[in-house]
Structure formats: structure tokens, C-alpha cells
Scaffold this active site. Structure first.
Site, PDB file in Angstrom:
ATOM      1  N   TYR A 176      -9.926   3.846   4.664  1.00 12.42           N
ATOM      2  CA  TYR A 176      -9.455   3.093   5.833  1.00 12.42           C
ATOM      3  C   TYR A 176      -9.545   3.896   7.132  1.00 12.42           C
ATOM      4  O   TYR A 176      -8.760   3.696   8.046  1.00 12.42           O
ATOM      5  CB  TYR A 176      -8.011   2.595   5.616  1.00 12.42           C
ATOM      6  CG  TYR A 176      -7.864   1.790   4.356  1.00 12.42           C
ATOM      7  CD1 TYR A 176      -8.366   0.496   4.274  1.00 12.42           C
ATOM      8  CD2 TYR A 176      -7.261   2.335   3.224  1.00 12.42           C
ATOM      9  CE1 TYR A 176      -8.262  -0.245   3.110  1.00 12.42           C
ATOM     10  CE2 TYR A 176      -7.159   1.606   2.051  1.00 12.42           C
ATOM     11  CZ  TYR A 176      -7.653   0.326   2.001  1.00 12.42           C
ATOM     12  OH  TYR A 176      -7.564  -0.397   0.842  1.00 12.42           O
ATOM     13  N   CYS A 203      -8.815   6.921  25.735  1.00 12.19           N
ATOM     14  CA  CYS A 203      -7.920   6.677  26.857  1.00 12.19           C
ATOM     15  C   CYS A 203      -6.677   5.928  26.401  1.00 12.19           C
ATOM     16  O   CYS A 203      -6.419   4.790  26.824  1.00 12.19           O
ATOM     17  CB  CYS A 203      -8.654   5.887  27.929  1.00 12.19           C
ATOM     18  SG  CYS A 203      -9.959   6.873  28.638  1.00 12.19           S
ATOM     19  N   SER A 243       0.825  -1.210   0.000  1.00 13.82           N
ATOM     20  CA  SER A 243       0.000   0.000   0.000  1.00 13.82           C
ATOM     21  C   SER A 243       0.856   1.255   0.000  1.00 13.82           C
ATOM     22  O   SER A 243       2.033   1.210   0.371  1.00 13.82           O
ATOM     23  CB  SER A 243      -0.898   0.019   1.225  1.00 13.82           C
ATOM     24  OG  SER A 243      -1.900  -0.960   1.093  1.00 13.82           O
ATOM     25  N   TYR A 256      -0.335   2.156  12.423  1.00 12.62           N
ATOM     26  CA  TYR A 256       0.954   2.046  11.725  1.00 12.62           C
ATOM     27  C   TYR A 256       1.613   3.388  11.432  1.00 12.62           C
ATOM     28  O   TYR A 256       2.310   3.545  10.437  1.00 12.62           O
ATOM     29  CB  TYR A 256       0.855   1.181  10.467  1.00 12.62           C
ATOM     30  CG  TYR A 256      -0.383   1.318   9.613  1.00 12.62           C
ATOM     31  CD1 TYR A 256      -1.228   0.234   9.456  1.00 12.62           C
ATOM     32  CD2 TYR A 256      -0.678   2.509   8.938  1.00 12.62           C
ATOM     33  CE1 TYR A 256      -2.357   0.334   8.668  1.00 12.62           C
ATOM     34  CE2 TYR A 256      -1.797   2.605   8.144  1.00 12.62           C
ATOM     35  CZ  TYR A 256      -2.635   1.510   8.015  1.00 12.62           C
ATOM     36  OH  TYR A 256      -3.742   1.597   7.221  1.00 12.62           O
ATOM     37  N   GLY A 284      -8.013   1.322  -4.160  1.00 10.77           N
ATOM     38  CA  GLY A 284      -9.004   1.665  -3.133  1.00 10.77           C
ATOM     39  C   GLY A 284      -8.802   3.108  -2.735  1.00 10.77           C
ATOM     40  O   GLY A 284      -9.534   4.010  -3.100  1.00 10.77           O
TER      41      GLY A 284
HETATM   42  C1  LIG Z   1      -6.025  -7.483  -2.222  1.00  9.12           C
HETATM   43  C2  LIG Z   1      -6.110  -6.009  -2.125  1.00  9.12           C
HETATM   44  N1  LIG Z   1      -6.450  -5.301  -3.213  1.00  9.12           N
HETATM   45  C3  LIG Z   1      -6.554  -3.960  -3.175  1.00  9.12           C
HETATM   46  C4  LIG Z   1      -6.292  -3.260  -2.018  1.00  9.12           C
HETATM   47  C5  LIG Z   1      -6.445  -1.778  -2.034  1.00  9.12           C
HETATM   48  O1  LIG Z   1      -5.310  -1.106  -1.634  1.00  9.12           O
HETATM   49  P1  LIG Z   1      -5.287   0.473  -1.773  1.00  9.12           P
HETATM   50  O2  LIG Z   1      -6.493   0.990  -1.092  1.00  9.12           O
HETATM   51  O3  LIG Z   1      -4.028   0.869  -1.091  1.00  9.12           O
HETATM   52  O4  LIG Z   1      -5.302   0.773  -3.237  1.00  9.12           O
HETATM   53  C6  LIG Z   1      -5.913  -3.958  -0.853  1.00  9.12           C
HETATM   54  C7  LIG Z   1      -5.614  -3.230   0.391  1.00  9.12           C
HETATM   55  O5  LIG Z   1      -5.193  -3.710   1.376  1.00  9.12           O
HETATM   56  C8  LIG Z   1      -5.834  -5.371  -0.918  1.00  9.12           C
HETATM   57  O6  LIG Z   1      -5.491  -6.079   0.170  1.00  9.12           O
END
Ligand SMILES: Cc1ncc(COP(=O)(O)O)c(C=O)c1O
Length: 472
Positions: A424, A394, A239, A367, A321
Site C-alpha cells: 500500500y 507542499c 487491517s 491514516y 496482502g
Molecule cells: C477485501 C479485502 N481482502 C483483503 C485485503 C488485504 O488486507 P491486508 O493487506 O491488510 O491483508 C483487503 C484490504 O483492504 C480487502 O479489502
């Protein structure tokens, strides 16, 4: 704009040092465009407006904290990625943020959709998404998840283990269907990113290792199965990736696997999914490459590697994503407390406590993710002061924005906006400390649409038989 000097204890002492990447802005009111959704600006009176809606008006109606999504920004990004990758398939990774409205937008913009749980699949189906455009992920899919995937006719199940192949064969026989699957592989590539969110090295839970031979064994098993239609191979390397280097190595190793499969079976492998992970700007130092540059880089890599292995180019897909929903989303909080904290060496750090926190955005605590922030309810003439935005929970680690320059006159009641918050954050939200989860509001042309309503105490207490229905 000139800055008046703000008197007080913060300036009497030495301010805590800023991290090297964070420079003090000349004008703390300026919004750096790459961080904010396309339709975000500061009105002439200093109030930030998003998609034609002033944040002050918005919070008057829905309260704080609140997540907003600039719908046109999301749709424009979806169109841009689809156009840049013309001829390939673009799956929106729903784990970044999913609700029925977003699933609908994705479908309307011609993208496919990735889901990875019974809940996400149900949202997609209830939104009316064509099941044939859905890909189903998960390293430990339950029989219920697999059953719904097969009965609803999802376009592909991305298989993660030998146990899962067995379960799919059993279910497919029971339902008298053929399951369309892809094999998720680990390529040994660790993307340039934080270790906890890199998912393609071998010592982790996802996929079949190419290096150990497990991937080819799984492909051969699916190829010979009566109940499985093997569509292709899937690789996801991590990512927040800012270049194509990792994809190049992953594609080379995966396409070598295609060549081995072809040699063993005489059949070509029709599809390759290169996964997601395309980075976005959370802070000014982040320099993501755009969809077009990523597309031309990936196309060249696939062309070159296919030529090297003498393969027919497969049909390729990707799964962005955060690149779609991250920059489209903004979190808005109200400041409750402003506290200068003596660091013991003559330096002071200014802690700004807001009414959300790690329960609506766990990424900084989980993270060490960095974010930016701006005063949203007015402009300020005050000097920038290095600040830390923290939540109500807390936990000392309940940090939303570790380091940001915010106006020196920031005070309780001000609104703070955190850009690039669409991915996220709300989707990973919890009820830690029994804090209800914030709503998500879609904004377009000055109109608002509730995408997810605010969770109430009663929603939460309904789960507790000793509390449900009782008065405090
Ligand atoms: C299999 C898979 N595809 C796509 C994504 C999307 O990642 P991003 O939101 O960083 O593009 C993830 C994120 O963890 C993933 O695990």
C-alpha cells in the site's frame, strides 16, 4: 558500539519527546529483524545490503527514491502462509502491490489472487495467471470490469450490491455463461485497528449487512438465479489485525447466516472467505502473530462455530496482502536537507527531508501509519537523535516516518531505508506535485530485476496535450 557525542544546535537544546512506545536504541546501527526482509543485513563497512545487493550499488544504477522487493522473502512468506493454511485457499490481495512479476510469483507458489479493478485484473491476465484462481472484488464494478471477469473466466466475483447482482445477471445472459459469485457481507465487527481502515462495521460502503437481513436476501436472490452460481460468503473485517478475536465474532455471525440459509433452502453453503488484514511489524512495538498461530486459531474458530451451528465445515479461504508483500519491501531515499526546528518550548525536532514523500507513501498522511527507518549507506558512531523523516511535497503533513531515532551525524547525501514498505505504498502512489513515481526493483541473490521502471516526466507530460512533445 560506543557513541560519540555530536555537538551542535540539536544537542544544545532539549530534543522533542519521543512517543512512549519508541525507545532510544543502544546502537542505532542494529537492524531489528522483524522489521526487515529476511535477506537484509548491514555489511561490515556499514552499508545495508538486501538479497545480496548493496543499496549503494543499487542506487548508483537506478537512483532514488526506489522501492525494492526481496523476492525470496516474498516467496518464503507465500509458501509459509500456504503451508500454515494447508487445505484452505490463500488468495494474495493484489491491491497491496501488484505487477506481472509478483502475480507470477504468487501463481508459482500455488496461491490464488485477489484483484479489485480492471487494471489489476488485466495485470493478472497478462502475467498468465489462471483465471480460475482469480477472485474479483470491488464495490462499484463497471460493466467493462464485469464483462472481462466473465469472459476471462475468473473463479469468483465477490458481489457487493443488489445493483451488481442485476448487472451480472444481464451480462451473464448476454454472454450465455453462469457467473460464480460470493456475497460480501458486513458482520458488524470492527477490527482492532485505525478506524479509517476498518471495513466491516455496518456504516460503510462495502458488502451486505447481516444484521439488517440484506445479506440473506442477496444470498437467496443468487441462489434462485439461473445465471448465478452462489459459491459462498465473504467477510473482511479490517487491517493490521494482531489477534483472532475479531475473526471469531465475524465467523460466528457469518456461519449463523450459513445455518439460516441452509434452513431456508435445504442446501449447504460451500465456501467461506474470512478476508485479509493480518498485521505486520512496521515499528518495534508491533507484535504480529505468525502464520501458524493465526492458522491454528482460525481453524479452531471455524471448527467450533460449525459444530455450534451443526454445519458441515465449508471450504475456507483467506486473503493476506500486506503480510506477504509488506515486510518484503523496502523504500530507499536520499537525504537532501537536515533541519533542526525550534518547537518554541526550548525543544527541537530534527526534520530530515528526503527525495520522496506522500506521493510514494500516502499511508502516514492518510491514516497516521507509523514506520521505522535506518541510515542505509554507512554505519554511524554518533548518538541517536529523535528525527522526523519528511518528503518533498507542499503539505506540512508530508511525513514518511513520524518518529525515529537516527544517527546524530546524518547529513545530505546519506541514504535512508524504510522497512516494511512493500504494501500500500507504491501501489497507492500518486503524481502529486508532478513528481514521477519511483521504480520497483526485485532483488534476488545479488541480481536485480526491474518490476516497474521509474516513471519519467515525459510519461506524465504525455497526458497533457499542451506539454506533450515540447521542450521545457
Ligand atoms: C477485501 C479485502 N481482502 C483483503 C485485503 C488485504 O488486507 P491486508 O493487506 O491488510 O491483508 C483487503 C484490504 O483492504 C480487502 O479489502
Amino acid at each position: 558500539m560506543s557513541h560519540m557525542h555530536v555537538a551542535g544546535s540539536i544537542h544544545a537544546d532539549v530534543a522533542a519527546p519521543a512517543p512512549v512506545w519508541l525507545t532510544e536504541p543502544e546502537d542505532v546501527n542494529v537492524l531489528t529483524p522483524k522489521l526487515w526482509s529476511a535477506n537484509t543485513r548491514r555489511d561490515s563497512d556499514g552499508v545495508i545490503s538486501i538479497a545480496g545487493m548493496r543499496v549503494t550499488d543499487l542506487v548508483e544504477q537506478v537512483g532514488t527514491p526506489v522501492y525494492v522487493i526481496d523476492e525470496d522473502d516474498f516467496r518464503a512468506r507465500a509458501r509459509r502462509w500456504r503451508a500454515a493454511f494447508e487445505g484452505w485457499r490463500v488468495f494474495y490481495a493484489g491491491k497491496a502491490f501488484l505487477c506481472t512479476a509478483v502475480a507470477r510469483w504468487v501463481a508459482e507458489e500455488g496461491l490464488s489472487l485477489d484483484v479489485c479493478s480492471l487494471g489489476e485484473l488485466t495485470v493478472a491476465l497478462r502475467a498468465g495467471v489462471d483465471p480460475a484462481t482469480i477472485g474479483m472484488h470491488g464495490n462499484n464494478k463497471s460493466m467493462d470490469e464485469l464483462r472481462l471477469a466473465l469472459t476471462s473466466g475468473v473463479g469468483r466475483i465477490i458481489v457487493d450490491s443488489s445493483d451488481e447482482i442485476g448487472r451480472i445477471e444481464t451480462l451473464a445472459a448476454e454472454l450465455n455463461v453462469t457467473a460464480k459469485v460470493m456475497i460480501r457481507v458486513t458482520t458488524g465487527v470492527e477490527a482492532h485497528t485505525h478506524d479509517y481502515i476498518a471495513t466491516a462495521h455496518d456504516d460503510q460502503k462495502f458488502g451486505f449487512s447481516i444484521t439488517s437481513g440484506a445479506a440473506l436476501v442477496a444470498m437467496m436472490r443468487c441462489y434462485h438465479s439461473d445465471r448465478v452460481d452462489l459459491l459462498g460468503v465473504h467477510s473482511h473485517i479490517g487491517s493490521q489485525i494482531f489477534d483472532t478475536d475479531g475473526f471469531e465474532v465475524a465467523a460466528r455471525r457469518t456461519l449463523k447466516l450459513f445455518a439460516q440459509f441452509q434452513e431456508a433452502t435445504g442446501s449447504t453453503m460451500p465456501e467461506l472467505d474470512l478476508g485479509g488484514g493480518f498485521g505486520i511489524a512496521y515499528t518495534k512495538e508491533d507484535t504480529p502473530i505468525d502464520a501458524e498461530e493465526m492458522a491454528s486459531g482460525l481453524r479452531e474458530i471455524v471448527r467450533h462455530e460449525c459444530a455450534g451451528f451443526d454445519l458441515e465445515p465449508p471450504r475456507v479461504s483467506i486473503e493476506p496482502g500486506r503480510a506477504l508483500v509488506g515486510p518484503a519491501g523496502t523504500a530507499i531515499y536520499r537525504v537532501g536537507t537536515v533541519k533542526p526546528v525550534d518547537l518554541g518550548n526550548g525543544a527541537t525536532r530534527r526534520y530530515i527531508s528526503v527525495d520522496g514523500g506522500m506521493s510514494d507513501n500516502i499511508r502516514p498522511a492518510l491514516y497516521g501509519a507509523e514506520y521505522s527507518a535506518a541510515l542505509a549507506s554507512r554505519a554511524s558512531e554518533a548518538e541517536p537523535v529523535l528525527s522526523r523523516v519528511v518528503g518533498v511535497h507542499c503539505e506540512a503533513g508530508d511525513i514518511l516516518v513520524r518518529d525515529e531515532f537516527l544517527p546524530g551525524d546524518l547529513h545530505p547525501g546519506d541514504l535512508i531505508a524504510v522497512p516494511a514498505s512493500g504494501a500500500y505504498s507504491r501501489s497507492m502512489a500518486s503524481n502529486y506535485n508532478h513528481v514521477p513515481r519511483p521504480p520497483v526493483i526485485g532483488l534476488r541473490d545479488g541480481q536485480m530485476e526491474t518490476l516497474l521502471r521509474r516513471e519519467t516526466l515525459d510519461d506524465m507530460l504525455a497526458l497533457d496535450p499542451g506539454a506533450a512533445g515540447k521542450q521545457a
